[in-house]
Design a protein around this motif. Structure first.
Motif: not given
Ligand SMILES: [Ca+2]
Ligand SMILES: [Ca+2]
Ligand SMILES: [Ca+2]
Ligand SMILES: [Ca+2]
Ligand SMILES: [Ca+2]
Ligand SMILES: [Ca+2]
Ligand SMILES: [Ca+2]
Ligand SMILES: [Ca+2]
Ligand SMILES: [Ca+2]
Ligand SMILES: [Ca+2]
Ligand SMILES: [Ca+2]
Ligand SMILES: [Ca+2]
Lengths: 213, 213, 213, 213, 213, 213
Positions: B157-159, B161-162
């Motif tokens: 998920r963090k990838d 969001e970037e």
């Protein structure tokens, strides 16, 4: 980023300890069984030594099936797959021996694995546990991951004693010499919630076999 | 030049996402079954890690056949072939794991694959989905190809969001942790229009088998 | 020095187009069947990619046996050999895919191959035809050899349009997207003069099999 | 130092022509059959291309067993071994194809091989004979060894015409295009003095097989 | 340090002659049979050419079983192991061919091997004996070891004639062209003291087999 | 750090002597049997020569089963695994031959191994024991580990005589020439406390077999 697996309701998942270039790590051994012909599949980019450890552990299990409460027919009517994620990371060495053996015993008996436990040690064919290297790094990794109990060869006790004890005050250690001790500690007596029911062919009638020696 | 496959009336075709030297790409996983003896064939110049992913996905399926509604006899009476075009392009890595598993599940159950969906993630033997790399490039490629929904490991998920959100405004994301979630999202409940009829030998009579444990 | 094969009375001989260091060339795909156990033999110094193409074509055929009018028992009671002369010349790449598939279909159905036809294209497991390279050189070689019709992927149409049309005025082109179209064009409806009679074991009685799904 | 084999009373021994670094040479192809399961053994340090030639020749034989008068059951009830002395000399290339095919046909039919005959040519799966290289050197070697007749591909005729005719005045040449022509020339109609009696299992009764197509 | 084996009461032990970097040597070929499925095991660090010699010798034996008085069922009901000590010394080349064949014939017939005899020569599939190299060194080694008789290919006679005759005055030579001659010289007519009794399945009844050709 | 294994109540564990870069060492050979099909598994990073020694020892055992009191059916109804810890240390050479043979004989007969005994020597297929190197280093290692008796080839006697006798005053030596002597010394007549009971299929009735020769 590695997480501890501590769900005791799936058989065959056991936490091992590995020592890599980037330090100590935990690794999960996964086993699964499916109806087949007794084929053993190993995956996760395992090296030769690690594959031999798996085969040695399986031979131990087969030779001690009776005392472990495993019906020997399961070995020929089900296929066993052992996988160690992450799938792209090469792994080698004998130190996952007792972890693989515990994983296999759990999947064949459907017994629960004790939660928050990890282990490292070489296994031999007669069920002896041999010491392994990289203990300090492995222990620190286990601690970071939330492991509470660790099984080691008694010959690795000196490696633990050399660690600053404040780092490991939350860990309890089991020092063992045999596989039998490992299984007594790592496996709970009861089975997982929904144990597999093994479907097996009927045993041959007594009149068709004989026992010798 | 890569085209999206979005015909939900053939079982076993699923869109994966790959990350290559020339950037992100979609790739189609194709599965087919034919009467045989349970042989697995993999083609498309797959590397060792990718082959192990396929074998791991298949073991998961075999071990969970009952809950997925697959008759276990299909695994020994039919041969499975998985091919990933283009045939001359070498492919490797674990990130096609959940795509191959979805493809296999579709072909064995004859369930439809949701159209306009793509996915990327490593699969483990116990059905866990692990994060993979190259997310940004893969997502942009999926977007260009017309994909509408993407399945990813929750740890990726963090990838997402970037990424500049304007690039991905037409995409919806599903973050998952288990294979079970992947299949719930990617497979439709119904079968394809002309589902294969599996021809299987009669099951042994109850008197010839026994269940243990 | 390469000659065109244009005798439509032997099943399984199909003309492909190859692109080599010395330019374009025609090559003949030869298939033969003999009583056996379903073994596939490939010869002619074929590389990995070409072997995978053959295996993919065969899986397509097996999965679509019913619609092609092939009795599935032929696949397990006969051995298939595919050879591509000249035997000492290494060959590789996916572009013989549809040619091998046409050859196999002809030998298993004993249908005639249309004379003076050649083809080039990659085949996928779901029966899609993919574009290939070296089109100009291949077409000129086909023309020199006396080929009259050529089957290509529709995505290769642009490569034909770039050729000086006076060179190819004697050729007619078929642009296709699926294997089904290839076979409709390349195979004649009737069988060769003396079709093989396949000797097959009796099918199991209905009481011994069941159909599921 | 190479000697010609010209005893027509042992089946399966045929003279081929090889072209080596030290010039042309004759080589003897030896075949033998023994009760078994249809295994093919090749020995004499044969390279990949030569092994593929042998396999191609055998497939031709199997596919044309009926017309050659070979009971197809021999292929599965007997093992075939082909050996080319000298055992330590590496050999490769496709030019022994028709020689190996003639040797196999002789051993399976027990027909005599014509004495004082030698041959060189590539064989294809559909029974075509292709031209090979090194003709001049091979012919001179055959002449020195006492060969009287030589079988060649018709496309090699030009190579013979370039040889000074006084060197080859004792040789007669057969130019062929098909395997069928090779066998008509090289094999005598009768069997060797003490032909092998093949022991075969009874054919299945008609009620258990069916013929299709 | 090499010793001669001259006990004629164990079947299958035969003395060969090898030529190594350190000069000529004798080597013992050992064969043993055990109940099994016809598997051939070769050990003693044998190279490719030597392994092919063994396989060629075995094929000769199988094809000539009747005339050698060997029940063909022994080849499929017993496993054959051939070992050449010393186990760590690599060995290669075709010159042990007739020695291995003699060893195999002795073990399958249980006939005694003549004491104080040694041999060297390549074997072909049709039973021809071919000349080998290193004769002088081999003969001197045999002489030192106490060998009294030596079997050689007749084409190696010239190599013997070049040796200073005073060195070999205690040796008698047998020059042969065929395997049949080798066995007539090297094997005694009688069996060893306690011949193995081969346990074989009953032959199929005549009604179930047929002989053809 | 190596420990002597001197428990005579487990079959199949025998002490060998190895010679490594760091000097002499003892090594334990472990054997285990489990119900199966006669598969032999070797582990512990054994090299080619060592693997061949194991196979040679097993063939000796099979060929002499009757005189050793082993029911030949055990070889096909049980799988044998031989493992030599430590699992990550490569091992090679023929000198563990008699140790592996003793281990196998113990496991198949369930006879006790004499405690405090070690051995080193190459084994041949006919049961001869050959001398090996590194004797001095091996003996000193055995002495340090507490070994009391050592079995050696009689040709290694001179190596013992060259050692300063004060170093080896606690050791007694057995010099042997044959495997039979090794087993007479190393195995005790009685079985271990809880001998395995081999479960075997009934022998075929006499009417279905015949003995020949
Ligand atoms: Ca390795
Ligand atoms: Ca216990
Ligand atoms: Ca790799
Ligand atoms: Ca679900
Ligand atoms: Ca390749
Ligand atoms: Ca059509
Ligand atoms: Ca090659
Ligand atoms: Ca004819
Ligand atoms: Ca070689
Ligand atoms: Ca004779
Ligand atoms: Ca080696
Ligand atoms: Ca004794």
């Amino acid at each position: 980023d590695k997480e501890l697996y501590a769900d005791d309701d799936i058989a065959g998942i056991v936490t091992g300890l590995a020592w890599t270039q980037v330090g100590g790590e935990i690794l999960l051994i996964e086993s699964s069984l499916s109806r087949g012909k007794g084929v053993l599949t190993l995956s996760g980019q395992l090296g030769d030594v690690m594959k031999e450890s798996a085969v040695t552990a399986l031979s131990y299990l087969k030779a001690h099936a009776d005392e472990l409460g495993i019906d020997y027919r399961v070995f020929t009517c089900y296929d066993l797959h052992i996988h160690i994620p992450a799938g792209a990371v090469p792994k080698d060495g004998p130190s996952a021996g007792i972890t693989m053996l515990t994983s296999m015993t759990s999947i064949y008996t459907q017994r629960k694995v004790k939660p928050y436990i990890a282990m490292t040690g070489e296994v031999t064919l007669r069920g002896k546990v041999l010491p392994v290297g990289g203990i300090k790094e492995k222990i620190l990794a286990a601690n970071r991951a939330g492991v509470k109990e660790i099984i080691l060869c008694s010959k690795n006790r000196k490696d633990i004693e050399e660690i600053n004890q404040s780092y490991i005050k939350d860990l309890s250690f089991h020092y063992v010499d045999t596989v039998d001790q490992v299984l007594d500690i790592a496996l709970l007596p009861g089975q997982v919630g929904k144990p597999m029911k093994f479907v097996l062919p009927e045993e041959k009638e007594q009149s068709e076999v004989e026992k010798v020696y």
